[in-house]
Design an enzyme around this catalytic site. Structure first.
Site, PDB file in Angstrom:
ATOM      1  N   ILE A 107      -8.580   7.207  -6.995  1.00 57.99           N
ATOM      2  CA  ILE A 107      -9.486   6.500  -7.904  1.00 57.99           C
ATOM      3  C   ILE A 107     -10.280   5.456  -7.141  1.00 57.99           C
ATOM      4  O   ILE A 107     -10.852   4.548  -7.720  1.00 57.99           O
ATOM      5  CB  ILE A 107      -8.682   5.827  -9.038  1.00 57.99           C
ATOM      6  CG1 ILE A 107      -7.535   5.000  -8.453  1.00 57.99           C
ATOM      7  CG2 ILE A 107      -8.152   6.886  -9.981  1.00 57.99           C
ATOM      8  CD1 ILE A 107      -6.797   4.169  -9.474  1.00 57.99           C
ATOM      9  N   SER A 143      -6.384   7.362  -1.312  1.00 55.87           N
ATOM     10  CA  SER A 143      -5.176   8.173  -1.120  1.00 55.87           C
ATOM     11  C   SER A 143      -5.490   9.522  -0.494  1.00 55.87           C
ATOM     12  O   SER A 143      -4.703  10.036   0.311  1.00 55.87           O
ATOM     13  CB  SER A 143      -4.451   8.369  -2.456  1.00 55.87           C
ATOM     14  OG  SER A 143      -5.334   8.874  -3.434  1.00 55.87           O
ATOM     15  N   SER A 174      -0.321   4.921  -9.700  1.00 64.38           N
ATOM     16  CA  SER A 174       0.048   3.619 -10.249  1.00 64.38           C
ATOM     17  C   SER A 174       1.269   3.146  -9.486  1.00 64.38           C
ATOM     18  O   SER A 174       1.826   3.892  -8.685  1.00 64.38           O
ATOM     19  CB  SER A 174       0.382   3.729 -11.742  1.00 64.38           C
ATOM     20  OG  SER A 174       1.642   4.353 -11.923  1.00 64.38           O
ATOM     21  N   ARG A 214       2.430   3.637  -5.601  1.00 67.07           N
ATOM     22  CA  ARG A 214       3.424   4.623  -5.206  1.00 67.07           C
ATOM     23  C   ARG A 214       2.889   5.776  -4.384  1.00 67.07           C
ATOM     24  O   ARG A 214       3.670   6.524  -3.788  1.00 67.07           O
ATOM     25  CB  ARG A 214       4.113   5.182  -6.463  1.00 67.07           C
ATOM     26  CG  ARG A 214       3.155   5.849  -7.449  1.00 67.07           C
ATOM     27  CD  ARG A 214       3.870   6.306  -8.715  1.00 67.07           C
ATOM     28  NE  ARG A 214       4.700   7.461  -8.516  1.00 67.07           N
ATOM     29  CZ  ARG A 214       4.251   8.714  -8.348  1.00 67.07           C
ATOM     30  NH1 ARG A 214       2.963   8.956  -8.371  1.00 67.07           N
ATOM     31  NH2 ARG A 214       5.101   9.697  -8.169  1.00 67.07           N
ATOM     32  N   ALA A 233       5.682   4.017   6.118  1.00 69.42           N
ATOM     33  CA  ALA A 233       4.772   3.343   5.179  1.00 69.42           C
ATOM     34  C   ALA A 233       5.451   2.982   3.864  1.00 69.42           C
ATOM     35  O   ALA A 233       6.388   3.648   3.427  1.00 69.42           O
ATOM     36  CB  ALA A 233       3.560   4.232   4.908  1.00 69.42           C
ATOM     37  N   GLU A 240      -1.117  -2.775  -5.463  1.00 72.60           N
ATOM     38  CA  GLU A 240      -0.954  -3.892  -6.381  1.00 72.60           C
ATOM     39  C   GLU A 240      -0.586  -5.196  -5.686  1.00 72.60           C
ATOM     40  O   GLU A 240      -1.098  -6.245  -6.044  1.00 72.60           O
ATOM     41  CB  GLU A 240       0.091  -3.528  -7.435  1.00 72.60           C
ATOM     42  CG  GLU A 240      -0.446  -2.459  -8.367  1.00 72.60           C
ATOM     43  CD  GLU A 240       0.646  -1.748  -9.101  1.00 72.60           C
ATOM     44  OE1 GLU A 240       1.384  -0.990  -8.445  1.00 72.60           O
ATOM     45  OE2 GLU A 240       0.757  -1.949 -10.314  1.00 72.60           O
TER      46      GLU A 240
END
Lengths: 164, 290, 424, 331
Positions: free
Chosen positions: D45, D49, D85, D88, D281, D286
């Site tokens: 988003i 990623s 979210s 993760r 990693a 967040e």
């Protein structure tokens, strides 16, 4: 009511379209000309996602009625690259990591382009001011400012080389 | 899409005035559109017909004849901010530079800013401090009105049906003047003024011989504040004077806002912006303590 | 060959070139010829039962193809990632923004006009706007199981005893506000039928969850629903919930025509989740040396009309309430409460930014009481390898809090000349 | 008067959903020409990623980043990777992609070992070559994959990863809610105008333990972006709700920071390697935002000697707090 015969130059090409005069320039670009690189974020001139360059000036295309652009020259993100080659600003945005979600990116690049056309060697504060009408929620702007610096340096160097 | 009843793009002022004059209030002049277009999009304004003034050469341009400056009403904030002719009036350039964003500044106009009659209009506060006059034109003729007289409430002007603002005129402040504009916004760009302040101070032999002080967003329209001008008149610039002015500004804002909920904050905040501006005009910089 | 070749390098984004040239297709950019426009009629009433929805006038508007209401939902009319409590089209309104009707029309204008003439009769119920009235004993239940949705508890040691005997105890009340994600792209997407499969392309943070709830609401088997993420202009938690997906799916399925919809900014803000406003009563205790002895906190989060990620937010808030410190005695209670406010859900941090504000303020207050610097009190309490967390988890590796504290302090000393070696 | 202050905010953040299973799956198809396609349900988003997953796959397969294409977030083609979210995706989907790539790689290594008559445990794939004891072993990956194809073997892999957590005891909350945690400390410098109540954040130092940084520039971008959201959270942003209605449903009334409102941010990456993470990693999405408002609030308290307990720290609240403190001193 009667349609408005809108004639303008978009990314170097003359277009003539009959439009409802209540259409915004943004709607003409996106819905009529299918130039969807120009984004809508707020519809009230508060986010800059719809920024285009109109006769050399940066504007929010959501605040411009189509007839206001009549006879003028519009540059959108689709008109920035030449023959598939990315522009210095586009490359700098990639190098600097100035793109995250990318939704503000077209408007940001046009804001930066308008700034550099007026001030080829801006300081950080001037860059921040130049993009202050373009909201970005992802990057915190740091890498966008950096990208504009990079592009400015490259363009300056080219200018210098061309000048000699 | 906006549902417009008509759209005209006249090429001359007489043509525009004829259109507007014959329409009653059915047609509305469109300047830059930065306020009107979103209001129409959001349905805040009833659908109407527009007379786009942008192609009328008589409404454009900035010029200076002797000490009088003329600004065509369709001049954009960007043009004002960058005009070398306006170097003598930093307050107006600063006010134009404080508007919205680069996009709004390249599209929005000073005439629109006046006609829109927002209590927080940045350039209007500067124009009030300059005692600027607006020249109005209609099919019936022309008249001149002080900008601050033209405004009569939030979103209200004394413009008659069919009348447009042609240009703004004012005198360059006398030799030895300094001027500036300061804005209190919630953020540093894309912000509406919560308060703004414009000052013109003229020095003679080290003392303030003339002062113009205007405040915005503390009443229906920006206006000159004679009580604050008196505080400065005849005084030498000093830190004490800045303190006195800040206290007087606080009192003035308190009186102007009466019992409005914003009064307790704005009465205090005006001191901060007054200090910032006066320090800049008196001594050239602010200072940081702590 | 332990050195990595690609990992650890600042490779440019793979999606970068399309994004800088304006070619990325976000939900509103997808060209889908012949698509109908969808618009949602949203409730202006905060709480009540829908008695009647009259769409006759709307259907007379030229270009309007169909108006859907709750009666048209073919499957289970409820979705939600944790609790299935939110209807796609509702017969009971719980906040100003609930979806009442969905219009499909040939043009956006016609769809908008239709919204103006749909008549809705609602039998109003008393609205509950704050968590206290919602938690009151006789409060009207917004959902069947009552207004206290979840209670999360974290208890370790004997916090009460520690508070009685500690050298320093600091107790304060904190509030935090409701926040909008403000991604620059509003919710948007398209849907169409492809050989019996419903395809939905929309901006989302969780396509596989979208599939579960679209399939549930439309009564379709999961393999007949295909969710394709369109380029997504930011999410920050706000695009974890269902937004346009069920509307798009319902209309495409029922009408057999491609459909599209875009939320304008007003709808995006009014109809999607927010960061939970929190109320936190926080008590911390330390010994004379500044070692934390206990943390006791009560946290109340207003989740508004629907659960969304509320239970996860309050649970995470409880688990993280101590901050990154070793605390032997812990007593945390976190309540997730329904009200008739706009719903709160996931937003970047899930309740931890709220708790960081409270917990870090408490650390500075303790430091002040003990005449320690903020740096020193943190140094004495940060989690280290071997530490036990509030939930009793032993941290064995990758516990970098001390390293970040020292690195930040060292850097701040260089770039903030006024710091002068001491935060007061 | 303008007053300066400094404040620290520290934080921890559990990676992944709290005490809940949250698995991720991935497929890897190692193709004839040594390029690869990765399929992951992970929705990018804007956080990057897709790039990070491509890097992890390329690293694992021993090919270049340009040799990997990642197909994402299409339920018709990609496995469930769970939500983007809880910070993760790098940790969980990164692991799923690593495991899937390892499966595909194993087959190439097994075939290479057979072809070269070497111990598969000592074989590595790197730069398109088969390596043995730090030296190219004389076969390219393409040759080995061709051999696989000749024998009817497809070099595919799938991987799933679910972080090692437990449920929490409902009465005491005891248990293992997360497999690993990210940590951070931010320090903010502010200047507060005591009359206008305006807080200007001058600088933020932001040190983040993200485990190994798969893409340092992306990590910095997350930190800088998190700080800007944190500045907004601390000072500007509030959805005003009155009578259940949002009073500021637009970007002209709900204000987020512009480029001019952002201080200089100094992102610092602290890499406390996580053994269970892909190449060490953890995550950063967040955490970037979590401590910012806390640090700013502490800096404002340091500047004024007065603490505020309600966010956001609006000019009105600051002016009111200063006035209240002054009047209580006079009493």
């Amino acid at each position: 009511m009667e349609k408005f015969q809108l004639k303008m130059k978009v990314n170097g090409r003359t277009v003539t379209v009959a439009v409802e005069p209540g259409l915004r320039l943004l709607d003409v670009l996106r819905d009529v000309l299918h130039l969807t690189g120009t984004k809508e974020g707020c519809g009230e001139g508060e986010c800059g996602a719809c920024s285009v360059i109109l006769d050399g000036e940066l504007v929010d295309s959501c605040l411009v009625l189509a007839p206001q652009a009549h006879g003028k020259e519009v540059v959108t993100i689709e008109g920035i690259s030449r023959e598939g080659e990315l522009d210095a600003l586009q490359r700098a945005f990639l190098t600097a990591g100035a793109v995250q979600c990318g939704y503000c990116t077209p408007g940001m690049i046009l804001a930066a382009k308008a700034l550099l056309s007026r001030n080829p060697n801006p300081g950080r504060q001037e860059i921040a001011r130049g993009i202050s009408g373009n909201l970005c929620r992802c990057t915190g702007y740091a890498k966008i400012v950096k990208a504009v610096e990079l592009a400015a340096a490259e363009l300056q160097q080219k200018e210098g080389a061309a000048g000699v | 899409m906006l549902n417009l009843s008509a759209y005209h793009q006249p090429k001359s002022l007489p043509e525009a005035l004829a259109l507007l004059g014959s329409s009653g209030r059915a047609l509305r002049p469109l300047a830059g559109g930065t306020d009107l277009v979103p209001a129409l999009t959001k349905g805040e304004t009833e659908p109407l017909g527009l007379v786009d003034l942008s192609r009328i050469p008589e409404l454009r341009g900035i010029s200076r004849v002797d000490n009088q400056i003329r600004i065509g009403s369709l001049s954009t904030f960007g043009e004002i901010e960058n005009s070398p002719l306006l170097l003598a009036v930093p307050l107006l350039r600063e006010a134009a530079a404080a508007v919205g964003s680069p996009q709004i500044r390249s599209q929005g106009t000073i005439g629109g800013n006046i006609a829109n009659a927002s209590p927080a209009a940045d350039t209007v506060t500067a124009l009030a401090a300059l005692d600027a006059v607006a020249r109005l034109e209609s099919a019936a003729g022309s008249r001149s009105v002080q900008v601050s007289e033209l405004l009569c409430g939030v979103g209200q002007t004394k413009l008659l049906p069919g009348e447009v603002i042609k240009e703004i005129l004012f005198q360059v402040p006398p030799q030895g003047s300094r001027s500036g504009f300061v804005k209190l916004g919630r953020r540093k760009a894309l912000a509406i003024a919560r308060m703004n302040l414009a000052l013109v101070i003229t020095f003679e032999a080290g003392r303030i011989s003339r002062a113009r002080v205007a405040l915005g967003a503390v009443g229906p329209n920006p206006s000159r504040r004679p009580a604050l001008e008196l505080v400065l008149l005849g005084q030498e610039p000093s830190r004490t004077l800045i303190d006195e002015f800040a206290m007087a500004a606080s009192k003035e804002v308190g009186q102007m806002l009466g019992t409005r909920p914003s009064v307790s904050y704005k009465r205090e905040a005006v001191k901060g912006i007054a200090r910032d501006l006066l320090q800049r005009l008196f001594f050239g910089a602010g200072q940081v303590v702590g | 060959m332990s050195e990595t070749c690609v990992v650890g390098k600042s490779a440019p984004r793979v999606d970068g070139p399309a994004k800088v040239s304006g070619k990325s297709q976000y939900g509103a950019d997808i060209d889908i010829p012949g698509a109908l426009f969808l618009k949602v009629l949203r409730s202006k009433t905060p709480h009540g039962m829908v008695k009647r929805i009259d769409v006759a006038e709307a259907l007379k508007i030229p270009g309007v193809v169909r108006v859907f209401t709750h009666a048209d939902v073919p499957g289970e009319n409820s979705y939600g990632i944790i609790v299935k409590d939110q209807p796609a089209l509702t017969d009971q309104v719980r906040f100003r923004g609930d979806a009442l009707a969905l219009v499909a029309a040939e043009t956006e204008e016609a769809a908008k006009q239709a919204l103006e003439v749909i008549k809705v009769e609602i039998e109003e119920l008393p609205p509950l706007y704050d968590v206290w009235s919602a938690m009151a004993e006789k409060a009207q239940a917004i959902h069947a199981k009552g207004n206290i949705l979840t209670v999360s508890r974290v208890k370790k040691g004997d916090a009460a005893a520690a508070l009685r005997t500690a050298a320093v105890v600091v107790s304060r009340r904190y509030t935090t506000q409701r926040v909008e994600h403000s991604y620059i792209e509003t919710e948007a997407g398209v849907a169409y039928m492809d050989n019996g499969i419903l395809v939905i392309k929309a901006g989302t943070q969780n396509p596989h969850y979208d599939r579960r709830d679209v399939s549930r609401v439309l009564g379709l088997p999961m393999h007949k629903v295909r969710i394709i993420q369109a380029a997504t202009g930011g999410g920050f938690g706000g695009k974890l919930d269902i937004s346009v997906q069920c509307f798009l799916g319902l209309a495409a399925l029922k009408l057999g025509r491609p459909v599209r919809m875009v939320y304008d900014r007003r709808e995006s803000i009014a109809a999607t989740g927010k960061r939970h406003p929190f109320l936190v009563e926080y008590t911390s205790a330390a010994d004379r040396e500044g070692k934390l002895l206990a943390v006791k906190a009560k946290i109340i989060g207003d989740t508004g009309a629907y659960a969304s990620y509320g239970p996860a937010t309050l649970n995470r808030a409880a688990v993280h309430a101590t901050g990154p410190y070793e605390v032997p005695n812990v007593d945390i209670e976190a309540l997730c409460v329904y009200t008739n406010n706009p719903f709160s859900g996931a937003m970047r941090g899930f309740g931890t930014p709220q708790m960081a504000f409270a917990a870090e303020s408490q650390m500075d207050l303790l430091a002040q009481e003990l005449e320690l610097t903020p740096l020193e009190i943190r140094r004495r309490n940060v989690l280290r390898p071997g530490s036990l967390t509030a939930t009793g988890q032993r941290l064995d590796h990758s516990v970098g809090i001390s390293a970040t504290l020292e690195a930040a302090w060292e850097k701040a000393g260089r770039v903030m000349p006024g710091l002068g070696g001491e935060v007061k | 008067m303008k007053k300066r202050g400094y404040g620290i905010g520290s934080m921890w953040y559990g990676i992944g959903s709290t005490a809940a299973t949250n698995p991720s799956g991935a497929f890897v198809d190692f193709l004839d020409d040594g390029t690869a396609i990765v399929m992951s349900g992970c929705a990018d988003i804007g956080q990057g990623s897709t790039t990070v997953l491509a890097q992890i796959a390329a690293e694992t397969l021993g090919v270049g980043l340009e040799d990997v294409v990642v197909i994402t977030a299409d339920t018709g083609m990609t496995p469930d990777s769970g939500p983007s979210s809880a910070s993760r995706q790098t940790y969980i989907s990164g692991n799923a992609v690593r495991l899937a790539a390892e499966k595909a790689r194993e087959q190439v290594i097994a075939k290479a070992a057979e072809m070269l008559d070497l111990d598969p445990g000592e074989i590595r794939l790197r730069d398109g070559q088969v390596w043995y004891e730090e030296e190219p072993a004389g076969k390219t990956m393409i040759e080995v994959i061709a051999q696989c194809r000749g024998e009817g073997i497809l070099t595919l892999g799938h991987g799933t990863f679910n972080p090692a957590t437990t449920k929490l005891d409902p009465a005491t909350g005891q248990g293992v809610p997360y497999a690993t945690y990210a940590f951070a400390t931010q320090i903010a410098e502010v200047e507060v105008d005591t009359e206008t109540g305006i807080v200007e954040v001058k600088k933020i130092v932001a040190a983040h333990d993200v485990g190994a940084a798969v893409n340092p520039q992306n990590v910095e971008g997350q930190i800088e972006g998190g700080c800007s959201m944190g500045v907004g959270y601390a000072l500007l942003e509030e959805v005003v709700v009155d009578g259940g209605e949002i009073k500021n449903p637009g970007l002209s009334s709900y204000l987020i920071p512009t480029a001019l409102d952002m201080p200089e941010v100094f992102p610092m990456i602290v890499e406390a390697q996580e053994p269970s993470g892909p190449y060490g990693a953890k995550g950063v999405g967040e955490p970037a935002l979590v401590p910012t408002a806390a640090a700013i609030a502490n800096a404002v308290a340091d500047a004024l000697g007065i603490r505020l307990y309600d966010l956001p720290l609006t000019p009105e609240r600051i002016v009111a707090a200063i006035k209240a403190a002054a009047s209580s001193q006079h009493e």
